[in-house]
Scaffold this motif. Structure first.
Motif: not given
Lengths: 318, 318
Positions: A146-150, A187-190, B36-41
């Motif tokens: 979603l970050a990339r799409e934005f 890194a957005v996932a972290a 969050l973040p991790g298991k949850a997005v």
């Protein structure tokens, strides 16, 4: 009727307001919650069928019945200067001090309940939109896709911190930074990212709202300057009139948020539109007053000194 | 329309409510903010002229437009389970999650803004007094002289913690304790003391308020038992009718405090008067339901599942 200012010892902005209050003969008590217990003594009495409380600082005694208003400026952590500080002593002292102050019938600038909510950046954008401001498209996300799409949709995008700079010594600065679609978003996932469409701006606007009085200032932006807080542009803050639509939106915002004081930041684009960036309920005003000569400290002093009945409209559920 | 429950993984009280919601076919999403973040997005979108947001947990996706209500049970610290946790990551994640949830039009049990204020013990006593409860004379003080005078005036006085037990391993218990005028009060200067007139009681009362529904339970006190939370009395919690005056005061209290859920503790004296001790906006109810059979979990589920328009009266500014 006394004005209570909660702030740490060194605070030149508070000094400005205290000088104004002294000038009008309004009694002021200044307390750093870090000095309680110790330099300050507190007693809240729920004993004789009603409530009364006292706060004593350096021999000056303030009764809760004589408390007119509370300015939450830059208060220290309760009990931080205690001889034997601990998280528990801080928790107990916070209960005693803020529990007593919440019990009083004083006006707050700003009420802690509203201040805490007003610090939430995503919520600010929502309230700004509801209030009628132009708000740059923004996403808070932990999803790299979603970050990339934005960024693909809006091309020129800035990344910011939502909570402020990370703590550290030396302090890290984290200026708002332009990024492109070639960025690595994994890194957005972290950690959540705040991405916002970049507004090419010709000026920064700082609008300070005190009760129902508005002070807007404008500083011409440097070429290619992304973050107005960093870098020297060679331009100074200058007073600027508040457009009627902006004035209405500010009034709506502070009403929805329950704020008596708020500092708004806008980016003025090349069409002259003021884009809402953020609203800091505890924002500084000293630097604007210094450069523009706008009497913000005097207006804060006036708001704090006035009687509850004086100005119902600016009381805002405080 | 989905119910969101913010709580940590092991929470049998939440399990009771989830079972009720499943029973009525209401969709539920359970999230520990620590995941969050991790298991949850999370993704909150302030992009297309309006607001939308999504929360995804274990493949279940919740849209903010489909969010009915939020139950703040026992949420973990945001990002506490992250691979690389830090105070800054917690601050950023708190901004993203709570900023998004505050932006939604959901009902809260309880709204964090009101919950924070409702935790202040001195404020509770003030609101209780304004609501019409009998409140035992109480003082919060850092002045040894005033502490001594209070004990001399009321003779039988208990000392309590305002913020809860001090943290430690092993955990310290800090039962409410009877003191007399021969006590050494000098330590009061180093940390605020909560002193309260002791109410000789024949029973403890726990009253649970869910929206506009009240459940009162009574447990006969043991002889000379000061703190109902400690020690075995040989008596069980039993349902008891709510006196009309108490029902009115409870309604007034939760309206003033903006609470959808509240657990009140009273001491019943030998004349049958219920003395307000405290109101815990996040108080447990599992132990009462277990002993009395009162359907509290079902009522919580009903409140969470109902439409906003169903019951205006119980919405309480949530």
């Amino acid at each position: 009727m006394t004005v209570l200012i909660l702030t740490s010892e060194e605070d030149v902005t508070a000094d400005l307001v205290v000088a104004r209050l002294h000038g009008t003969g309004t009694p002021v008590l200044r307390l750093d919650p870090a000095d309680l217990p110790g330099k300050a003594v507190l007693s809240a009495d729920y004993a004789h069928g009603d409530f009364d409380g006292h706060l004593s600082v350096n021999g000056h005694v303030l009764s809760m019945g004589g408390l007119r208003s509370i300015w939450v400026r830059r208060p220290g952590e309760p009990a931080a200067h205690a001889a034997d500080p601990s998280p528990w002593l801080t928790a107990e002292t916070r209960q005693a001090l803020y529990g007593m102050l919440h019990s009083a019938a004083a006006r707050w600038m700003n009420h802690p309940r509203n201040a805490d909510q007003a610090r939430l950046k995503p919520w600010q954008l929502r309230v700004a939109h509801l209030s009628g401001f132009a708000v740059p498209p923004t996403v808070f996300t932990t999803a790299p896709r979603l970050a990339r799409e934005f960024v693909e949709e809006y091309r020129d995008v800035v990344v910011k911190s939502a909570s402020g700079p990370p703590p550290g010594d030396p302090a890290l600065t984290l200026p708002t930074t332009l990024i492109g679609p070639d960025t690595d978003f994994s890194a957005v996932a972290a950690g959540p990212a705040l991405l916002q469409k970049y507004v090419p701006k010709r000026a920064d606007i700082r609008l300070t709202c005190v009760g129902s009085r508005l002070f807007a200032a404008r500083k011409t932006a440097g070429p290619d300057q992304v973050d107005g807080r960093f870098g020297e542009t060679g331009h100074a803050w200058e007073p600027v009139p508040v457009p009627e639509r902006i004035g209405k939106a500010v009034h709506e915002y502070v009403t929805l948020a329950g704020l008596a004081y708020a500092a708004f930041d806008f980016a003025e684009d090349w069409d002259g539109i003021w884009w809402f960036l953020e609203c800091n309920q505890g924002g500084q005003f000293g630097f604007v007053e210094l450069e523009t000569g706008q009497p913000i400290a005097a207006e804060v002093a006036l708001w704090l000194a006035q009687h509850r009945a004086d100005r119902r409209a600016s009381d805002r559920r405080g």
